[in-house]
Design a protein around this motif. Structure first.
Motif, PDB file in Angstrom:
ATOM      1  N   ALA A   1       0.837  -1.216   0.000  1.00  0.00           N
ATOM      2  CA  ALA A   1       0.000   0.000   0.000  1.00  0.00           C
ATOM      3  C   ALA A   1       0.864   1.255   0.000  1.00  0.00           C
ATOM      4  O   ALA A   1       0.551   2.238  -0.688  1.00  0.00           O
ATOM      5  N   GLU A   2       1.985   1.233   0.759  1.00  0.00           N
ATOM      6  CA  GLU A   2       2.888   2.389   0.798  1.00  0.00           C
ATOM      7  C   GLU A   2       3.502   2.652  -0.568  1.00  0.00           C
ATOM      8  O   GLU A   2       3.620   3.809  -1.007  1.00  0.00           O
ATOM      9  N   ALA A   3       3.897   1.589  -1.261  1.00  0.00           N
ATOM     10  CA  ALA A   3       4.502   1.748  -2.583  1.00  0.00           C
ATOM     11  C   ALA A   3       3.486   2.316  -3.577  1.00  0.00           C
ATOM     12  O   ALA A   3       3.806   3.205  -4.382  1.00  0.00           O
ATOM     13  N   LYS A   4       2.261   1.812  -3.523  1.00  0.00           N
ATOM     14  CA  LYS A   4       1.221   2.326  -4.425  1.00  0.00           C
ATOM     15  C   LYS A   4       0.901   3.783  -4.117  1.00  0.00           C
ATOM     16  O   LYS A   4       0.684   4.588  -5.032  1.00  0.00           O
ATOM     17  N   ARG A   5       0.893   4.125  -2.833  1.00  0.00           N
ATOM     18  CA  ARG A   5       0.631   5.521  -2.455  1.00  0.00           C
ATOM     19  C   ARG A   5       1.745   6.435  -2.968  1.00  0.00           C
ATOM     20  O   ARG A   5       1.481   7.551  -3.433  1.00  0.00           O
ATOM     21  N   ALA A   6       2.993   5.939  -2.909  1.00  0.00           N
ATOM     22  CA  ALA A   6       4.112   6.717  -3.445  1.00  0.00           C
ATOM     23  C   ALA A   6       3.914   6.981  -4.930  1.00  0.00           C
ATOM     24  O   ALA A   6       4.135   8.100  -5.420  1.00  0.00           O
ATOM     25  N   GLY A   7       3.474   5.963  -5.663  1.00  0.00           N
ATOM     26  CA  GLY A   7       3.203   6.136  -7.088  1.00  0.00           C
ATOM     27  C   GLY A   7       2.102   7.156  -7.336  1.00  0.00           C
ATOM     28  O   GLY A   7       2.206   7.991  -8.247  1.00  0.00           O
ATOM     29  N   ALA A   8       1.064   7.109  -6.498  1.00  0.00           N
ATOM     30  CA  ALA A   8      -0.044   8.062  -6.654  1.00  0.00           C
ATOM     31  C   ALA A   8       0.422   9.490  -6.366  1.00  0.00           C
ATOM     32  O   ALA A   8       0.034  10.441  -7.067  1.00  0.00           O
ATOM     33  N   LEU A   9       1.270   9.661  -5.356  1.00  0.00           N
ATOM     34  CA  LEU A   9       1.798  10.991  -5.038  1.00  0.00           C
ATOM     35  C   LEU A   9       2.632  11.543  -6.195  1.00  0.00           C
ATOM     36  O   LEU A   9       2.532  12.727  -6.552  1.00  0.00           O
ATOM     37  N   LEU A  10       3.446  10.683  -6.790  1.00  0.00           N
ATOM     38  CA  LEU A  10       4.308  11.118  -7.889  1.00  0.00           C
ATOM     39  C   LEU A  10       3.481  11.418  -9.145  1.00  0.00           C
ATOM     40  O   LEU A  10       3.767  12.374  -9.871  1.00  0.00           O
ATOM     41  N   LYS A  11       2.463  10.610  -9.364  1.00  0.00           N
ATOM     42  CA  LYS A  11       1.575  10.874 -10.503  1.00  0.00           C
ATOM     43  C   LYS A  11       0.873  12.208 -10.329  1.00  0.00           C
ATOM     44  O   LYS A  11       0.703  12.983 -11.283  1.00  0.00           O
ATOM     45  N   ALA A  12       0.463  12.509  -9.092  1.00  0.00           N
ATOM     46  CA  ALA A  12      -0.214  13.784  -8.805  1.00  0.00           C
ATOM     47  C   ALA A  12       0.708  14.979  -9.035  1.00  0.00           C
ATOM     48  O   ALA A  12       0.239  16.097  -9.284  1.00  0.00           O
ATOM     49  N   GLU A  13       2.034  14.740  -8.969  1.00  0.00           N
ATOM     50  CA  GLU A  13       3.018  15.793  -9.263  1.00  0.00           C
ATOM     51  C   GLU A  13       3.170  16.030 -10.763  1.00  0.00           C
ATOM     52  O   GLU A  13       3.888  16.939 -11.183  1.00  0.00           O
ATOM     53  N   GLY A  14       2.538  15.167 -11.552  1.00  0.00           N
ATOM     54  CA  GLY A  14       2.656  15.287 -13.002  1.00  0.00           C
ATOM     55  C   GLY A  14       3.940  14.700 -13.557  1.00  0.00           C
ATOM     56  O   GLY A  14       4.337  15.038 -14.675  1.00  0.00           O
ATOM     57  N   LEU A  15       4.580  13.827 -12.791  1.00  0.00           N
ATOM     58  CA  LEU A  15       5.849  13.248 -13.232  1.00  0.00           C
ATOM     59  C   LEU A  15       5.631  12.017 -14.100  1.00  0.00           C
ATOM     60  O   LEU A  15       4.670  11.271 -13.917  1.00  0.00           O
ATOM     61  N   ALA A  16       6.535  11.805 -15.043  1.00  0.00           N
ATOM     62  CA  ALA A  16       6.590  10.574 -15.831  1.00  0.00           C
ATOM     63  C   ALA A  16       8.069  10.234 -15.994  1.00  0.00           C
ATOM     64  O   ALA A  16       8.812  10.992 -16.623  1.00  0.00           O
ATOM     65  N   PHE A  17       8.505   9.141 -15.404  1.00  0.00           N
ATOM     66  CA  PHE A  17       9.928   8.823 -15.389  1.00  0.00           C
ATOM     67  C   PHE A  17      10.396   8.276 -16.732  1.00  0.00           C
ATOM     68  O   PHE A  17       9.638   7.673 -17.493  1.00  0.00           O
ATOM     69  N   ASP A  18      11.685   8.489 -17.006  1.00  0.00           N
ATOM     70  CA  ASP A  18      12.330   7.964 -18.205  1.00  0.00           C
ATOM     71  C   ASP A  18      13.168   6.729 -17.918  1.00  0.00           C
ATOM     72  O   ASP A  18      13.427   5.923 -18.807  1.00  0.00           O
ATOM     73  N   VAL A  19      13.617   6.590 -16.678  1.00  0.00           N
ATOM     74  CA  VAL A  19      14.450   5.456 -16.291  1.00  0.00           C
ATOM     75  C   VAL A  19      14.317   5.248 -14.782  1.00  0.00           C
ATOM     76  O   VAL A  19      14.036   6.204 -14.040  1.00  0.00           O
ATOM     77  N   ALA A  20      14.481   3.993 -14.354  1.00  0.00           N
ATOM     78  CA  ALA A  20      14.412   3.681 -12.921  1.00  0.00           C
ATOM     79  C   ALA A  20      15.603   2.809 -12.539  1.00  0.00           C
ATOM     80  O   ALA A  20      16.102   2.011 -13.335  1.00  0.00           O
ATOM     81  N   PHE A  21      16.045   2.994 -11.294  1.00  0.00           N
ATOM     82  CA  PHE A  21      17.119   2.179 -10.723  1.00  0.00           C
ATOM     83  C   PHE A  21      16.610   1.550  -9.435  1.00  0.00           C
ATOM     84  O   PHE A  21      15.862   2.180  -8.672  1.00  0.00           O
ATOM     85  N   THR A  22      17.059   0.328  -9.169  1.00  0.00           N
ATOM     86  CA  THR A  22      16.703  -0.318  -7.913  1.00  0.00           C
ATOM     87  C   THR A  22      17.823  -1.279  -7.522  1.00  0.00           C
ATOM     88  O   THR A  22      18.814  -1.413  -8.236  1.00  0.00           O
ATOM     89  N   SER A  23      17.680  -1.909  -6.362  1.00  0.00           N
ATOM     90  CA  SER A  23      18.731  -2.786  -5.851  1.00  0.00           C
ATOM     91  C   SER A  23      18.537  -4.211  -6.361  1.00  0.00           C
ATOM     92  O   SER A  23      17.642  -4.489  -7.167  1.00  0.00           O
TER      93      SER A  23
END
Length: 207
Positions: free
Chosen positions: A36-58
């Motif tokens: 739920a926290e991860a999905k909420r983070a996505g919703a917050l970023l979407k509300a900022e109008g962001l669209a990522f071009d690349v992602a990094f993770t571990s």
């Protein structure tokens, strides 16, 4: 407004976070709350109008799943995602898998606090935060920062201590300052960078 955007997100709550265990390089999954926290983070970023071009993770599942859930919530399934153990959590060595209260009973409150909160004292067989910075920072400079400076909006979904290594540099914090900087699970930090890679804006996004 700078289009050099970098967002850091600590993974959502893991099963071992919930059980108060030292996790490090061990690989438990997310709890329902973590999802739920991860999905909420996505919703917050979407509300900022962001669209990522690349992602990094571990190289660890909890960060990878968080990354996927964030991107999915933003409608960015299938985005190019680079996985690397340079972004793994700090290795807690002999503490890994132990309950934090049991560790205090075995080694004493003061010793465990030093291992957890000092900058350069590692637990037995593990890494200090200084060691984690030495592992994570070159990857940031060589792989992540060039994407940001090219104007590629960049997401990094990783762990409390590997992200602290980046925050320490971005926010120009001292070793004492970074140990006091709390990073909540699933709470994005948005940075906008100048052409010389310094931070011109940063915000903690909260629901």
């Amino acid at each position: 407004m700078s289009d050099r955007v970098l967002v850091l997100v600590r993974h959502g709550q893991s099963e071992w976070n919930l059980k108060n265990l030292f996790t490090g390089w061990r690989d438990p999954g997310l709890t329902e709350q973590g999802v739920a926290e991860a999905k909420r983070a996505g919703a917050l970023l979407k509300a900022e109008g962001l669209a990522f071009d690349v992602a990094f993770t571990s190289a660890l599942t909890r960060a990878q799943n968080t990354c996927q859930l964030v991107l999915g919530e933003m409608g960015l399934d299938g985005l190019k995602t680079i996985r690397d153990q340079a972004l793994n959590e700090r290795d807690y060595g002999d503490l890994s898998g132990l309950n934090k209260d049991d560790a205090r009973a075995k080694w004493g409150e003061e010793q465990v606090h030093q291992w957890r909160r000092s900058y350069d004292v590692p637990p037995p067989g593990g890494e200090s935060l200084r060691d984690t910075v030495a592992r994570t920072l070159p990857f940031y400079i060589q792989e992540i920062l060039p994407c940001v400076l090219r104007g590629e909006k960049t997401l990094v979904a990783a762990h409390g201590n590997s992200l602290r290594a980046l925050v320490m540099v971005l926010e120009r914090l001292s070793p004492e300052g970074i140990m006091k900087r709390e990073l909540a699970t699933g709470a994005p930090i948005l940075y906008r960078l100048a052409a010389d890679s310094t931070v011109i804006e940063h915000r903690d996004l909260i629901a």
